[in-house]
Design a protein around this motif. Structure first.
Motif, PDB file in Angstrom:
ATOM      1  N   ASN A  76      36.637  34.141  43.719  1.00  0.00           N
ATOM      2  CA  ASN A  76      37.246  35.443  43.469  1.00  0.00           C
ATOM      3  C   ASN A  76      36.939  36.461  44.569  1.00  0.00           C
ATOM      4  O   ASN A  76      37.787  37.286  44.905  1.00  0.00           O
ATOM      5  CB  ASN A  76      36.815  35.960  42.098  1.00  0.00           C
ATOM      6  N   ASP A  77      35.750  36.394  45.138  1.00  0.00           N
ATOM      7  CA  ASP A  77      35.455  37.276  46.272  1.00  0.00           C
ATOM      8  C   ASP A  77      36.323  36.928  47.476  1.00  0.00           C
ATOM      9  O   ASP A  77      36.814  37.817  48.185  1.00  0.00           O
ATOM     10  CB  ASP A  77      33.971  37.184  46.652  1.00  0.00           C
ATOM     11  N   ALA A 115      39.842  38.168  46.807  1.00  0.00           N
ATOM     12  CA  ALA A 115      39.911  39.633  46.962  1.00  0.00           C
ATOM     13  C   ALA A 115      39.959  40.029  48.432  1.00  0.00           C
ATOM     14  O   ALA A 115      40.746  40.897  48.837  1.00  0.00           O
ATOM     15  CB  ALA A 115      38.716  40.280  46.273  1.00  0.00           C
ATOM     16  N   LEU A 141      41.709  43.663  49.280  1.00  0.00           N
ATOM     17  CA  LEU A 141      41.081  44.651  48.404  1.00  0.00           C
ATOM     18  C   LEU A 141      39.846  45.248  49.071  1.00  0.00           C
ATOM     19  O   LEU A 141      39.157  44.590  49.846  1.00  0.00           O
ATOM     20  CB  LEU A 141      40.667  44.014  47.076  1.00  0.00           C
ATOM     21  N   VAL A 195      35.208  46.292  46.320  1.00  0.00           N
ATOM     22  CA  VAL A 195      35.319  45.240  45.310  1.00  0.00           C
ATOM     23  C   VAL A 195      34.037  45.137  44.481  1.00  0.00           C
ATOM     24  O   VAL A 195      32.924  45.201  45.014  1.00  0.00           O
ATOM     25  CB  VAL A 195      35.623  43.889  45.972  1.00  0.00           C
ATOM     26  N   ARG A 238      37.191  40.033  39.586  1.00  0.00           N
ATOM     27  CA  ARG A 238      36.882  41.100  40.526  1.00  0.00           C
ATOM     28  C   ARG A 238      37.927  42.201  40.404  1.00  0.00           C
ATOM     29  O   ARG A 238      39.069  41.965  40.030  1.00  0.00           O
ATOM     30  CB  ARG A 238      36.865  40.559  41.966  1.00  0.00           C
ATOM     31  N   TYR A 276      43.394  49.144  46.441  1.00  0.00           N
ATOM     32  CA  TYR A 276      44.444  48.697  47.350  1.00  0.00           C
ATOM     33  C   TYR A 276      45.223  49.921  47.812  1.00  0.00           C
ATOM     34  O   TYR A 276      45.431  50.851  47.036  1.00  0.00           O
ATOM     35  CB  TYR A 276      45.386  47.714  46.641  1.00  0.00           C
TER      36      TYR A 276
END
Length: 253
Positions: free
Chosen positions: A111-112, A115, A120, A123, A131, A135
């Motif tokens: 997920n990191d 992102a 993103l 975060v 996450r 944006y």
């Protein structure tokens, strides 16, 4: 380095304590724990094509995100989808290690990486494996096009739900995020990115005023495979990336 030594090193990096209670990951198949690791193939799933490519490349370890063996096997036979792959790996002395929900939730995990890939900022976690971040404000179509470009999934394959809000605060859950819609809204998201939902979840997003971009299970998780490759190469082991679309024509690389 032996197969067991590699598995222990990966447990240190990708802690088993992060795995969800319902999950089954880690050591899937270990034909010989004392075998020296030759090369490693990194992929999302241990499919027949992945196994064939591992054999072709001289890899005796396959590292995946999705577990090869998720539920206990009542029998191991070649007429079963999982069983035939287990047999093929054992016959060819290939170990399989899988890192699923622990890799979703770890810092620098799926997920990191997702992102970061879609751009993103600021975060943070809104769930152990979800996450949320900022944006640059835009409409949903522009955001979806950026997602399409960044994860290399055709725009036509995305499913969108427009709430007619600007995209400013995006929550994401890689893979299947159908049960995290309420949590995304509670966390302050105006837009939710995930890979897989059902029809009723599309309605929920519309009714609750949440933009949705559903970008396929494959597309939202494939981003981790090069990270796994880098992780293995940092241990001094040659490794390869095998990415594919489940409906694509497969060939030996």
């Amino acid at each position: 380095m032996t197969v067991e030594q590699l598995a222990k090193k990966l447990d240190e990096i990708i802690s088993p304590e992060l795995s969800e209670a319902w999950d089954n990951d880690g050591r899937m198949i270990i034909p010989d724990p004392n075998a020296e690791v030759t090369r490693v193939l990194c992929t999302l799933d241990c499919t027949t094509y992945a196994i064939r490519n591992a054999i072709h490349l001289g890899c005796n370890v396959i590292i995946t995100h999705h577990p090869l063996v998720f539920k206990p096997l009542g029998r191991v036979t070649p007429d079963d989808s999982v069983g035939k792959r287990v047999i093929e790996c054992i016959k060819n002395n290939i170990a399989v290690l899988s890192y699923h929900t622990r890799l979703d939730s770890m810092e620098g995990g799926v997920n990191d990486v997702l992102a970061e890939t879609i751009g993103l900022t600021n975060v943070s976690a809104f769930l152990p494996y979800g996450r949320i971040g900022d944006y640059e404000p835009c409409n949903l179509k522009d955001f979806a096009e950026q997602v399409s470009d960044s994860i290399q999934i055709p725009y036509e394959e995305l499913i969108l739900v427009h709430s007619y809000k600007k995209v400013r605060r995006v929550a994401l859950v890689s893979g299947c995020g159908k049960d995290e819609i309420a949590a995304a809204i509670k966390a302050g998201a105006d837009t939710f990115l995930t890979g897989e939902v059902m029809h009723n979840h599309l309605i929920d997003c519309k009714e609750l005023g949440l933009n949705l971009v559903c970008a396929t299970h494959y597309g939202t998780e494939r981003v981790i495979v090069p990270v796994l490759k880098e992780m293995i190469e940092n241990m001094g082991i040659e490794s390869f990336v095998f990415t594919y679309k489940p409906d694509a024509e497969m060939e030996i690389i």
